[in-house]
Design an enzyme around this catalytic site. Structure first.
Site, PDB file in Angstrom:
ATOM      1  N   LYS A  13       0.783  -0.981  -0.084  1.00  0.00           N
ATOM      2  CA  LYS A  13      -0.126  -0.108   0.028  1.00  0.00           C
ATOM      3  C   LYS A  13       1.003   1.331   0.003  1.00  0.00           C
ATOM      4  O   LYS A  13       0.832   1.931  -1.084  1.00  0.00           O
ATOM      5  CB  LYS A  13      -1.496   0.292   1.068  1.00  0.00           C
ATOM      6  CG  LYS A  13      -1.954  -0.963   0.950  1.00  0.00           C
ATOM      7  CD  LYS A  13      -2.836  -1.144   2.057  1.00  0.00           C
ATOM      8  CE  LYS A  13      -2.057  -0.757   3.837  1.00  0.00           C
ATOM      9  NZ  LYS A  13      -1.594  -2.236   3.935  1.00  0.00           N
ATOM     10  N   ARG A  88      -9.029   1.026   8.440  1.00  0.00           N
ATOM     11  CA  ARG A  88      -9.333  -0.277   9.034  1.00  0.00           C
ATOM     12  C   ARG A  88     -10.278  -1.120   9.705  1.00  0.00           C
ATOM     13  O   ARG A  88      -9.971  -2.557   9.402  1.00  0.00           O
ATOM     14  CB  ARG A  88      -8.193  -0.359   9.751  1.00  0.00           C
ATOM     15  CG  ARG A  88      -6.504  -0.970   8.805  1.00  0.00           C
ATOM     16  CD  ARG A  88      -5.227  -1.099  10.357  1.00  0.00           C
ATOM     17  NE  ARG A  88      -3.828  -1.049   9.776  1.00  0.00           N
ATOM     18  CZ  ARG A  88      -2.687  -1.230   8.751  1.00  0.00           C
ATOM     19  NH1 ARG A  88      -3.527   0.708   8.553  1.00  0.00           N
ATOM     20  NH2 ARG A  88      -2.504  -1.461   8.914  1.00  0.00           N
ATOM     21  N   ARG A 127      11.359  -5.921   4.992  1.00  0.00           N
ATOM     22  CA  ARG A 127      11.123  -4.194   5.129  1.00  0.00           C
ATOM     23  C   ARG A 127      12.201  -3.561   5.335  1.00  0.00           C
ATOM     24  O   ARG A 127      12.295  -3.856   7.084  1.00  0.00           O
ATOM     25  CB  ARG A 127       9.335  -4.133   5.094  1.00  0.00           C
ATOM     26  CG  ARG A 127       8.977  -2.614   5.533  1.00  0.00           C
ATOM     27  CD  ARG A 127       7.838  -2.261   5.126  1.00  0.00           C
ATOM     28  NE  ARG A 127       7.126  -2.867   6.340  1.00  0.00           N
ATOM     29  CZ  ARG A 127       5.278  -2.758   6.001  1.00  0.00           C
ATOM     30  NH1 ARG A 127       5.145  -1.872   5.238  1.00  0.00           N
ATOM     31  NH2 ARG A 127       4.867  -3.150   7.394  1.00  0.00           N
ATOM     32  N   ARG A 160      10.829  -2.363  11.249  1.00  0.00           N
ATOM     33  CA  ARG A 160      10.395  -1.557  11.963  1.00  0.00           C
ATOM     34  C   ARG A 160       9.783  -2.557  13.139  1.00  0.00           C
ATOM     35  O   ARG A 160       9.516  -4.252  13.372  1.00  0.00           O
ATOM     36  CB  ARG A 160       8.939  -1.494  11.763  1.00  0.00           C
ATOM     37  CG  ARG A 160       8.787   0.077  11.139  1.00  0.00           C
ATOM     38  CD  ARG A 160       7.424  -0.094  10.206  1.00  0.00           C
ATOM     39  NE  ARG A 160       6.215  -0.433  10.518  1.00  0.00           N
ATOM     40  CZ  ARG A 160       5.628  -0.333   9.493  1.00  0.00           C
ATOM     41  NH1 ARG A 160       5.103   0.298   8.372  1.00  0.00           N
ATOM     42  NH2 ARG A 160       4.240  -1.357  10.177  1.00  0.00           N
ATOM     43  N   ARG A 171      -0.944  -9.094  13.324  1.00  0.00           N
ATOM     44  CA  ARG A 171      -1.350  -8.580  12.572  1.00  0.00           C
ATOM     45  C   ARG A 171      -1.788  -8.671  11.545  1.00  0.00           C
ATOM     46  O   ARG A 171      -3.059  -8.406  10.976  1.00  0.00           O
ATOM     47  CB  ARG A 171      -0.317  -7.629  12.241  1.00  0.00           C
ATOM     48  CG  ARG A 171       0.666  -6.589  13.110  1.00  0.00           C
ATOM     49  CD  ARG A 171       1.942  -6.193  13.127  1.00  0.00           C
ATOM     50  NE  ARG A 171       1.929  -5.294  11.717  1.00  0.00           N
ATOM     51  CZ  ARG A 171       2.403  -4.806  10.835  1.00  0.00           C
ATOM     52  NH1 ARG A 171       3.596  -5.103  10.899  1.00  0.00           N
ATOM     53  NH2 ARG A 171       2.458  -3.061  10.103  1.00  0.00           N
TER      54      ARG A 171
END
Ligand code: ADP
Ligand code: ADP
Ligand code: ZN
Length: 214
Positions: A13, A88, A127, A160, A171
């Protein structure tokens, strides 16, 4: 034009929202970035949000909705925006739609970037995120020119806290339970479009642009 990016955590996204924002000359609004900015500056909101984010849970709607409504009321949003990470939950979507309806406006597209769970684990593990500008990289699929340094602004990259494998699983569960129902919500309002998010970043971007031009 007002566009919502939908998809699992790690679906791409943010990557696509940044490109779309540049292409269309619209602001990119990421609620995750706003929360991380608040955490970095140790604000009251940041402290509250961190407790949820670290566990891979959603920040409660009470802390999220007003923040988003304030942001989209700013002048730079007059011609539209790209929302990344909001809504969300169904209630978040309803609040946004209601606020827009009061001004005779509506969302133009909800773009779902479809990526199976198997690929997500891989994406999140690799990531890396800029500590300054929020740009994301991937150690294999989108490596920075200099390891550990943001191409865009020169600041250090980090993994992160919530991208560590322990948190990714929760998640994903939260996504399937709370966020995925938004697909039907936007199908019903006729603004839903979907792209195959397992393509390369350039291919995903081209697919999105092709849908918007129709
Ligand atoms: P990702 O890029 O992996 O989808 P984000 O940066 O969008 O993640 O969000 C990181 C975290 O911030 C989420 O796991 C959640 O805890 C919190 N968050 C961001 N946006 C929202 C939102 N709209 N509602 C509730 N929590 C949110
Ligand atoms: P989201 O905002 O949905 O959480 P990101 O845009 O941050 O997702 O992407 C998650 C990770 O996957 C990042 O490391 C990013 O560089 C990488 N990525 C994004 N799109 C692709 C793609 N099409 N193919 C391979 N890796 C991708
Ligand atoms: Zn940067």
């Amino acid at each position: 034009m007002k566009i919502i990016m939908l998809g699992a955590p790690g679906a791409g996204k943010g990557t696509q929202a940044i490109r779309l924002a540049e292409e269309l000359g619209l602001p990119h609004i990421s609620t995750g970035d706003i929360f991380r900015y608040n955490i970095k500056n140790n604000t009251e909101l940041g402290q509250k949000a961190k407790a949820y984010m670290d566990k891979g849970q959603l920040v409660p709607d009470e802390l999220t909705v007003d923040l988003l409504l304030d942001r989209v009321a700013k002048e730079d949003c007059e011609n539209g925006y790209i929302l990344d990470g909001y809504p969300r939950t169904i209630p978040q979507a309803e609040v946004l739609d209601k606020a827009l309806a009061e001004k005779n406006e509506k969302i133009d597209y909800a773009v779902n970037i479809a990526v199976p769970d198997e690929n997500i684990i891989n994406r999140m593990g690799g990531r890396r995120t800029c500590t300054n500008c929020g740009e994301t990289y991937h150690i294999v699929y989108n490596a920075p020119k200099v390891e550990g340094i943001c191409d865009r602004c020169g600041a250090p990259l980090i993994q992160r806290e919530d991208d560590k494998p322990e948190t990714v699983a929760s998640r994903l569960n939260v996504y399937h339970e709370m966020t995925e129902p938004l697909e039907n919500y936007y199908k019903e309002s006729g603004v839903y479009v979907e792209v195959d998010g397992t393509q390369t970043m350039d291919e995903v971007f081209a697919s999105i642009l092709a849908l918007l031009k129709d």
